[in-house]
Design an enzyme around this catalytic site. Structure first.
Site, PDB file in Angstrom:
ATOM      1  N   ALA A  23      59.977  39.957   5.266  1.00 44.62           N
ATOM      2  CA  ALA A  23      60.435  40.087   3.877  1.00 44.62           C
ATOM      3  C   ALA A  23      61.960  40.146   3.811  1.00 44.62           C
ATOM      4  CB  ALA A  23      59.840  41.341   3.237  1.00 44.62           C
ATOM      5  N   TYR A  77      60.253  42.913   8.347  1.00 44.64           N
ATOM      6  CA  TYR A  77      61.270  42.000   8.892  1.00 44.64           C
ATOM      7  C   TYR A  77      61.169  40.621   8.219  1.00 44.64           C
ATOM      8  CZ  TYR A  77      63.893  39.712  12.741  1.00 44.64           C
ATOM      9  OH  TYR A  77      64.801  39.000  13.501  1.00 44.64           O
ATOM     10  N   SER A 117      78.531  43.507  18.773  1.00 50.20           N
ATOM     11  CA  SER A 117      78.682  44.210  20.062  1.00 50.20           C
ATOM     12  C   SER A 117      77.740  43.697  21.150  1.00 50.20           C
ATOM     13  CB  SER A 117      78.472  45.713  19.869  1.00 50.20           C
ATOM     14  OG  SER A 117      77.281  45.968  19.153  1.00 50.20           O
TER      15      SER A 117
HETATM   16  P1  NAP Z   1      70.417  42.865  19.456  1.00 49.52           P
HETATM   17  O1  NAP Z   1      70.656  42.291  20.820  1.00 49.52           O
HETATM   18  O2  NAP Z   1      69.432  43.968  19.294  1.00 49.52           O
HETATM   19  O3  NAP Z   1      71.836  43.315  18.858  1.00 49.52           O
HETATM   20  C1  NAP Z   1      71.882  43.867  17.592  1.00 49.52           C
HETATM   21  C2  NAP Z   1      73.309  43.952  17.132  1.00 49.52           C
HETATM   22  O4  NAP Z   1      73.307  44.384  15.769  1.00 49.52           O
HETATM   23  C3  NAP Z   1      74.113  44.971  17.907  1.00 49.52           C
HETATM   24  O5  NAP Z   1      75.448  44.509  17.975  1.00 49.52           O
HETATM   25  C4  NAP Z   1      74.009  46.223  17.030  1.00 49.52           C
HETATM   26  O6  NAP Z   1      75.094  47.147  17.161  1.00 49.52           O
HETATM   27  C5  NAP Z   1      74.040  45.587  15.658  1.00 49.52           C
HETATM   28  N1  NAP Z   1      73.441  46.429  14.623  1.00 49.52           N
HETATM   29  C6  NAP Z   1      72.152  46.818  14.502  1.00 49.52           C
HETATM   30  N2  NAP Z   1      71.996  47.587  13.416  1.00 49.52           N
HETATM   31  C7  NAP Z   1      73.221  47.686  12.835  1.00 49.52           C
HETATM   32  C8  NAP Z   1      73.724  48.366  11.701  1.00 49.52           C
HETATM   33  N3  NAP Z   1      72.918  49.086  10.922  1.00 49.52           N
HETATM   34  N4  NAP Z   1      75.040  48.265  11.421  1.00 49.52           N
HETATM   35  C9  NAP Z   1      75.871  47.528  12.204  1.00 49.52           C
HETATM   36  N5  NAP Z   1      75.449  46.866  13.287  1.00 49.52           N
HETATM   37  C10 NAP Z   1      74.142  46.947  13.606  1.00 49.52           C
HETATM   38  O7  NAP Z   1      69.937  41.741  18.436  1.00 49.52           O
HETATM   39  P2  NAP Z   1      69.994  40.152  18.521  1.00 49.52           P
HETATM   40  O8  NAP Z   1      68.761  39.685  19.181  1.00 49.52           O
HETATM   41  O9  NAP Z   1      71.312  39.697  19.023  1.00 49.52           O
HETATM   42  O10 NAP Z   1      69.834  39.802  16.978  1.00 49.52           O
HETATM   43  C11 NAP Z   1      70.923  39.413  16.152  1.00 49.52           C
HETATM   44  C12 NAP Z   1      70.351  38.848  14.865  1.00 49.52           C
HETATM   45  O11 NAP Z   1      69.518  37.744  15.151  1.00 49.52           O
HETATM   46  C13 NAP Z   1      69.492  39.836  14.072  1.00 49.52           C
HETATM   47  O12 NAP Z   1      69.723  39.685  12.703  1.00 49.52           O
HETATM   48  C14 NAP Z   1      68.077  39.410  14.422  1.00 49.52           C
HETATM   49  O13 NAP Z   1      67.183  39.781  13.411  1.00 49.52           O
HETATM   50  C15 NAP Z   1      68.257  37.923  14.531  1.00 49.52           C
HETATM   51  N6  NAP Z   1      67.234  37.254  15.316  1.00 49.52           N
HETATM   52  C16 NAP Z   1      67.073  37.514  16.649  1.00 49.52           C
HETATM   53  C17 NAP Z   1      66.088  36.843  17.355  1.00 49.52           C
HETATM   54  C18 NAP Z   1      65.866  37.069  18.837  1.00 49.52           C
HETATM   55  O14 NAP Z   1      64.901  36.474  19.369  1.00 49.52           O
HETATM   56  N7  NAP Z   1      66.675  37.830  19.534  1.00 49.52           N
HETATM   57  C19 NAP Z   1      65.257  35.926  16.710  1.00 49.52           C
HETATM   58  C20 NAP Z   1      65.453  35.687  15.363  1.00 49.52           C
HETATM   59  C21 NAP Z   1      66.441  36.344  14.683  1.00 49.52           C
HETATM   60  P3  NAP Z   1      75.100  48.337  18.276  1.00 49.52           P
HETATM   61  O15 NAP Z   1      75.364  47.660  19.590  1.00 49.52           O
HETATM   62  O16 NAP Z   1      76.181  49.260  17.845  1.00 49.52           O
HETATM   63  O17 NAP Z   1      73.734  48.943  18.246  1.00 49.52           O
END
Ligand code: NAP
Length: 242
Positions: free
Chosen positions: A155, A153, A10
């Site tokens: 882990a 995180y 989303s």
């Molecule tokens: P984000 O903008 O916070 O978006 C999180 C997404 O995950 C949203 O679509 C949210 O849905 C969904 N979500 C969260 N908890 C959920 C659950 N329990 N069940 C189903 N959906 C869930 O995060 P992002 O930055 O795009 O991160 C995406 C991935 O990349 C994550 O695994 C994060 O750990 C990883 N990551 C991000 C970064 C960074 O710098 N941004 C760096 C390294 C790794 P809703 O909209 O419904 O809340």
């Protein structure tokens, strides 16, 4: 019809991955937890990219919800094949270990690590029968390097890296590849509170990355052309040492 399931589609990185896979011709299943409006916006963007899809609401951390919603979809859509699974949903809830609460530990482990197991095992069966599949797990620099304030995180993400390498060896002969991408700092809601001006000084390309830059690598690993790459973790961090 060939489908791609993206968890956490989303917003942020997940949304960019949905659009990329749509452009590659996939019917995209857009999972999300609670943000229905944003999930519908992603669906609109998937359509603008020339494909179709549907939203799929379930909490990836909740085994029962995953089983109920995803199993029901699989049963009702036997004509469709999930060729690509991107385990992207994740949350962070940072605290130094001495103050880390049970709920913070459980939430982060359940959302990033246990979800990998709950979802992948359901999708894997179809991939094995189809003798083709691409699984891409979105992990993090934290899972490779460990970051202070993120024992939970780090882990969780390190756990998914181990599972990626193990599963790759289990299913290679079935035409299924399992890889991970490890982003550094990417501009999304998750990094909104961080001081980019200060942090970018440690990043060789001198900026945070974009969700599209992560999606581009995921698209490659999800493509037919990446057939001889498996069990790999690809860093996408602008050269930040990992
Ligand atoms: P984000 O903008 O916070 O978006 C999180 C997404 O995950 C949203 O679509 C949210 O849905 C969904 N979500 C969260 N908890 C959920 C659950 N329990 N069940 C189903 N959906 C869930 O995060 P992002 O930055 O795009 O991160 C995406 C991935 O990349 C994550 O695994 C994060 O750990 C990883 N990551 C991000 C970064 C960074 O710098 N941004 C760096 C390294 C790794 P809703 O909209 O419904 O809340």
């Amino acid at each position: 019809m060939n489908c791609a399931l993206v968890t956490g589609g989303s917003r942020g990185i997940g949304r960019a991955i949905c659009i990329k896979l749509a452009a590659m011709g996939y019917y995209v299943l857009i999972n999300y937890k609670s943000n229905t409006d944003e999930a519908n916006n992603t669906l609109e963007l998937v359509k603008q990219a020339g494909a179709n899809g549907e939203t799929m609401q379930f909490d990836v951390a909740d085994k029962q919800q995953v089983n109920d919603v995803l199993s029901a979809w699989l049963k009702a859509n036997e004509d469709k094949v999930i060729e690509v699974l991107v385990n992207n949903a994740g949350v962070r809830d940072d605290s130094l270990m001495v103050w880390l609460k049970d709920e913070q530990w459980d939430k982060v482990i359940n959302t990033s690590l246990n979800s990998f197991f709950y979802i992948t095992r359901l999708v894997l069966e179809g991939m094995m029968m189809n003798r083709y599949g691409r699984i891409v797990n979105v992990v993090s620099l934290s899972g490779l390097k460990g970051l202070p304030g993120q024992t939970n995180y780090s882990a969780a993400k390190a756990g998914v890296i181990g599972a990626t390498k193990a599963l790759a060896q289990e299913v290679g002969r079935s035409g299924i590849t399992v890889n991970a991408v490890a982003p550094g700092f990417i501009k999304t809601d998750m990094t909104e509170g961080l001081d980019e001006k200060e942090l970018k000084r440690s990043i060789p390309v001198n900026r945070f990355g974009t969700p599209e830059e992560v999606a581009s690598a995921v698209g490659f690993l999800a493509s037919k052309g990446a057939s001889y790459i498996t069990g790999e973790v690809l860093s996408i961090n602008g050269g930040l040492y990992s």
